[in-house]
Write a protein that holds these residues in place. Structure first.
Motif, mmCIF file in Angstrom:
data_model
loop_
_atom_site.group_PDB
_atom_site.id
_atom_site.type_symbol
_atom_site.label_atom_id
_atom_site.label_comp_id
_atom_site.label_asym_id
_atom_site.label_seq_id
_atom_site.Cartn_x
_atom_site.Cartn_y
_atom_site.Cartn_z
ATOM 1 N N LYS A 1 0.835 -1.204 0.000
ATOM 2 C CA LYS A 1 0.000 0.000 0.000
ATOM 3 C C LYS A 1 0.868 1.252 0.000
ATOM 4 C CE LYS A 1 -0.699 0.585 4.983
ATOM 5 N NZ LYS A 1 -1.696 0.761 6.020
ATOM 6 N N VAL A 2 0.236 2.375 -0.343
ATOM 7 C CA VAL A 2 0.890 3.680 -0.285
ATOM 8 C C VAL A 2 0.760 4.190 1.143
ATOM 9 C CG1 VAL A 2 0.859 6.071 -1.105
ATOM 10 C CG2 VAL A 2 0.408 4.190 -2.711
ATOM 11 N N ILE A 3 1.874 4.497 1.761
ATOM 12 C CA ILE A 3 1.875 5.041 3.121
ATOM 13 C C ILE A 3 1.718 6.559 3.080
ATOM 14 C CG2 ILE A 3 3.237 5.361 5.220
ATOM 15 C CD1 ILE A 3 4.646 2.757 4.597
ATOM 16 N N ASN A 4 2.411 7.198 2.124
ATOM 17 C CA ASN A 4 2.375 8.648 2.036
ATOM 18 C C ASN A 4 2.544 9.080 0.589
ATOM 19 O OD1 ASN A 4 2.307 11.336 3.117
ATOM 20 N ND2 ASN A 4 4.500 11.456 2.807
ATOM 21 N N LEU B 1 4.313 17.959 -2.828
ATOM 22 C CA LEU B 1 5.329 19.016 -2.775
ATOM 23 C C LEU B 1 6.718 18.495 -3.103
ATOM 24 C CD1 LEU B 1 4.149 21.054 0.340
ATOM 25 C CD2 LEU B 1 3.878 21.615 -2.072
ATOM 26 N N THR B 2 7.035 17.307 -2.618
ATOM 27 C CA THR B 2 8.348 16.726 -2.900
ATOM 28 C C THR B 2 8.286 15.728 -4.061
ATOM 29 O OG1 THR B 2 8.040 14.941 -1.290
ATOM 30 C CG2 THR B 2 9.106 16.968 -0.504
ATOM 31 N N HIS B 3 7.116 15.565 -4.639
ATOM 32 C CA HIS B 3 6.925 14.628 -5.759
ATOM 33 C C HIS B 3 7.429 13.237 -5.368
ATOM 34 C CE1 HIS B 3 5.944 18.050 -8.276
ATOM 35 N NE2 HIS B 3 7.008 18.646 -7.784
ATOM 36 N N SER B 4 6.935 12.760 -4.220
ATOM 37 C CA SER B 4 7.409 11.470 -3.732
ATOM 38 C C SER B 4 6.256 10.614 -3.221
ATOM 39 C CB SER B 4 8.434 11.668 -2.612
ATOM 40 O OG SER B 4 7.822 12.238 -1.479
ATOM 41 N N ILE C 1 9.916 -0.546 3.585
ATOM 42 C CA ILE C 1 9.365 0.750 3.203
ATOM 43 C C ILE C 1 10.288 1.323 2.136
ATOM 44 C CG2 ILE C 1 8.878 3.102 3.972
ATOM 45 C CD1 ILE C 1 8.232 1.910 6.732
ATOM 46 N N VAL C 2 9.704 1.698 0.997
ATOM 47 C CA VAL C 2 10.471 2.253 -0.116
ATOM 48 C C VAL C 2 9.952 3.646 -0.423
ATOM 49 C CG1 VAL C 2 11.016 1.998 -2.574
ATOM 50 C CG2 VAL C 2 10.952 -0.024 -1.098
ATOM 51 N N ARG C 3 10.855 4.584 -0.561
ATOM 52 C CA ARG C 3 10.477 5.953 -0.932
ATOM 53 C C ARG C 3 10.903 6.176 -2.383
ATOM 54 N NH1 ARG C 3 10.613 11.691 1.925
ATOM 55 N NH2 ARG C 3 10.829 12.926 0.058
#
Length: 101
Positions: A20-23, A27-30, A50-52
């Motif tokens: 799932k998407v955590i965040n 603004l930071t395009h992340s 967790i992957v950013r």
């Protein structure tokens, strides 16, 4: 120090199983993603990860090419408008196209 299951190259990163998407940060395009990688000890077992993912910024050197006939911006469309702001969406050429500039 990283975990032994952490990917050390792009091929290993492809083993990430998305959960799932955590965040999502416009603004930071992340994006921060929750998922798993195969355990280095047992391929049947998976390790939570967790992957950013971040979009790279535009290079100042590309500024002169943004609006040229063969530039990076291919189309601009007005998505919505108010009396305060007028957000716009621009479609950029692929990174392969941009490298040829």
């Amino acid at each position: 120090m990283s975990h032994p299951a952490a990917p050390t190259n792009l091929n290993k990163l492809k083993n990430f199983q998305f959960n799932k998407v955590i965040n999502e940060d416009p603004l930071t395009h992340s994006l921060t993603l929750l998922g798993t990688f195969p355990s280095p000890d047992d391929v049947q077992d998976r390790v939570t990860a967790i992957v950013r993912v971040e979009k790279t910024a535009l290079d100042a050197e590309t500024a002169k090419h943004l609006f040229a006939a063969d530039g990076l911006v291919r189309r601009v469309a007005l998505e919505e408008s108010t009396n305060i702001v007028s957000p716009k969406v621009s479609l950029l050429a692929s990174s392969h196209d941009a490298k040829s500039l």
